[in-house]
Design an enzyme around this catalytic site. Structure first.
Site, short mmCIF file in Angstrom:
data_model
loop_
_atom_site.label_atom_id
_atom_site.label_comp_id
_atom_site.label_asym_id
_atom_site.label_seq_id
_atom_site.Cartn_x
_atom_site.Cartn_y
_atom_site.Cartn_z
N GLU A 1 0.83 -1.20 0.00
CA GLU A 1 0.00 0.00 0.00
C GLU A 1 0.87 1.27 0.00
O GLU A 1 0.79 2.09 0.90
CB GLU A 1 -0.92 0.01 1.22
CG GLU A 1 -1.88 -1.17 1.27
CD GLU A 1 -2.59 -1.30 2.60
OE1 GLU A 1 -3.58 -2.05 2.68
OE2 GLU A 1 -2.15 -0.65 3.60
N PRO A 2 1.70 1.46 -1.00
CA PRO A 2 2.57 2.64 -1.03
C PRO A 2 1.77 3.90 -1.35
O PRO A 2 0.80 3.87 -2.11
CB PRO A 2 3.55 2.33 -2.15
CG PRO A 2 2.76 1.46 -3.09
CD PRO A 2 1.87 0.62 -2.21
N GLY A 3 2.17 5.00 -0.78
CA GLY A 3 1.55 6.29 -1.09
C GLY A 3 2.62 7.35 -1.24
O GLY A 3 2.96 7.77 -2.34
N ARG A 4 3.18 7.77 -0.10
CA ARG A 4 4.19 8.83 -0.07
C ARG A 4 5.34 8.55 -1.03
O ARG A 4 5.79 9.42 -1.77
CB ARG A 4 4.74 8.92 1.36
CG ARG A 4 5.85 9.92 1.54
CD ARG A 4 6.60 9.69 2.85
NE ARG A 4 5.71 9.51 3.97
CZ ARG A 4 5.18 10.48 4.71
NH1 ARG A 4 5.49 11.74 4.43
NH2 ARG A 4 4.38 10.21 5.73
N ARG B 1 1.96 19.71 6.96
CA ARG B 1 2.99 18.82 7.50
C ARG B 1 4.02 19.55 8.36
O ARG B 1 4.46 19.03 9.39
CB ARG B 1 3.70 18.07 6.37
CG ARG B 1 2.78 17.13 5.59
CD ARG B 1 3.56 16.27 4.61
NE ARG B 1 4.40 15.31 5.32
CZ ARG B 1 5.72 15.42 5.44
NH1 ARG B 1 6.36 16.45 4.92
NH2 ARG B 1 6.41 14.49 6.10
N CYS C 1 -3.74 32.63 11.26
CA CYS C 1 -3.66 33.18 12.61
C CYS C 1 -3.35 32.09 13.62
O CYS C 1 -4.19 31.71 14.45
CB CYS C 1 -4.96 33.91 12.96
SG CYS C 1 -5.15 35.46 12.07
N TYR D 1 0.28 13.87 1.12
CA TYR D 1 -0.18 14.50 2.37
C TYR D 1 -0.08 16.03 2.28
O TYR D 1 0.19 16.71 3.26
CB TYR D 1 0.59 13.96 3.58
CG TYR D 1 0.47 12.47 3.69
CD1 TYR D 1 -0.70 11.89 4.18
CD2 TYR D 1 1.49 11.63 3.27
CE1 TYR D 1 -0.83 10.52 4.25
CE2 TYR D 1 1.37 10.25 3.33
CZ TYR D 1 0.20 9.70 3.83
OH TYR D 1 0.06 8.34 3.89
#
Length: 438
Positions: free
Chosen positions: A278-281, A317, A359, A388
């Site tokens: 399940e690779p994403g990044r 992030r 803010c 992300y």
């Protein structure tokens, strides 16, 4: 690593000048390189080709349906963690047989939706979830496939943020490994379910391949125990967590990870087992940048501040994890055109705190960052933002979510328009006349 390169003193994405993108679509805007995304997927798949895995791209990292469709055309499936991501997978045309669902707190509606869609596997994370899934299966007249998410109690390397560590004991994810065998046997005895195996996810990003080796050894020990008791294990899902290059040449290659994983799975694969990743990044991060514009420069004590139009609502992030993103002007001075992300040898740089318009005191994208001298109106590229980035945007401070642009060769496509103020309040402008008291 990616197809964002400086050419004739200006930053380009594939065959498109990012100055032209900023002028056409405004900022902040996410810009994705289709060729980078495809190349990373292909190279990841090649590294693990010996075990012929089902590669389910993690939609939580990058969920735009145009990009999911692009990966689906390459053969990717989808790892979803919500009903919304299941819906995105469907809209993107992803085959349910290549879709898996995870998540520690799936609702009854989400589980029912997954059962009705007949997806490849539901990764369950508790005894109570197995019971709920069993009831749904009986009510729907279906026999869903499932795997148990196991917590192998493996600590990641020190570079993995504590907030993205998911495989240690006491965390909210998965079932403790000592309870997994009993839960597997219980589910195997339930004729309304088809239990196939196990799922692990250790955190993200993980830079040490030996972390996977340790977890896999523990998982295979569990498999051997159950097979000795007469059970058949047909699916092992090793999750994702593979790193991306936020700084040049600091992450192991996919071949480095394959070296410790593939031979451990060879016997399982020869026996007909299905391996899932399940690779994403690792696929998406370097395929995208956040394009922004400097609004103001100001002095704050001893610090030079560059206030840009992108903040923690556009890229969370840095504020959440104190994460590093390389950033550089789209049109730097001639003497400051980088050839890598190591810019320590360049002259004429100034230390800036790069901050957003939100803010909140934590709305910093960088502190003390060496950059060429900036001016209001300069376009600034924030790199390694394809994972992300857009998926974690918010409307905090009633900020508008940015546009998303896909570049392929010399073609530019708007794949998500910038939000408007009308979008911002659309769900609040309800006709309440039928709900008034009296």
């Amino acid at each position: 690593m990616d197809e964002f390169t400086y050419r004739d003193g200006s930053l380009w994405c594939e065959g498109v000048s990012l100055t032209s993108v900023a002028n056409r679509f405004g900022t902040p805007t996410y810009v994705y390189s289709a060729n980078t995304l495809i190349d990373h997927y292909r190279r990841f798949a090649k590294a693990f080709d010996a075990v012929n895995p089902l590669i389910c791209f993690s939609a939580k990292a990058l969920s735009n349906v145009h990009l999911l469709r692009l990966l689906g055309q390459e053969g990717a499936g989808i790892d979803a963690v919500s009903g919304g991501e299941l819906h995105r997978a469907t809209v993107a045309g992803i085959d349910p047989e290549r879709t898996v669902l995870a998540g520690v707190g799936k609702s009854e509606d989400e589980l029912r939706d997954a059962v009705r869609r007949k997806i490849r596997c539901i990764n369950v994370e508790s005894e109570a979830e197995v019971e709920l899934l069993s009831r749904i299966a009986r009510e729907e007249g279906e026999r869903p496939r499932l795997a148990i998410r196991v917590n192998p109690d493996v600590a990641p390397d020190q570079r993995t943020p504590a907030r993205t560590t998911t495989g240690t004991r006491g965390g909210k994810f998965g079932v403790d490994i000592e309870r997994a065998a009993a839960l597997f046997a219980h589910a195997a005895a339930d004729r309304s379910l088809r239990i196939e195996g196990f799922h692990v996810h250790l955190g993200s990003p993980i830079f040490d391949p030996q972390v996977y080796a340790t977890a896999l050894d523990r998982l295979l020990g569990l498999v051997a125990r159950l097979e000795a008791e007469g059970h058949r294990i047909t699916t092992l899902n090793l999750g994702g967590g593979f790193p991306a290059e936020y700084v040049d040449r600091t992450a192991p290659s996919w071949d480095d990870f394959a070296e410790v994983i593939v031979h451990r799975l060879a016997g399982f694969r020869r026996g007909g087992g299905q391996v899932i990743f399940e690779p994403g990044r690792t696929i998406a991060a370097n395929a995208g940048i956040l394009l922004s514009t400097v609004r103001y420069l100001k002095q704050a004590g001893d610090q030079q501040l560059a206030v840009i139009d992108a903040g923690m609502t556009h890229l969370a992030r840095a504020a959440m994890y104190d994460s590093y993103h390389f950033m550089w002007p789209v049109l730097p001075p001639a003497e400051a055109v980088p050839v890598s992300r190591d810019v320590s040898g360049l002259a004429g740089l100034t230390a800036y705190d790069v901050v957003g318009p939100i803010c909140e005191s934590s709305d910093y994208l960088a502190r003390g960052r060496s950059l060429p001298v900036l001016a209001a109106g300069d376009h600034l590229a924030i790199f390694t933002a394809g994972a992300y980035g857009m998926t974690m945007t918010s409307n905090y401070n009633s900020q508008l979510r940015p546009a998303e642009v896909l570049v392929q060769g010399d073609q530019v496509t708007l794949v998500r328009r910038r939000e408007t103020y009308a979008d911002l309040v659309a769900l609040e402008l309800l006709d309440t006349s039928d709900h008034r008291d009296g």
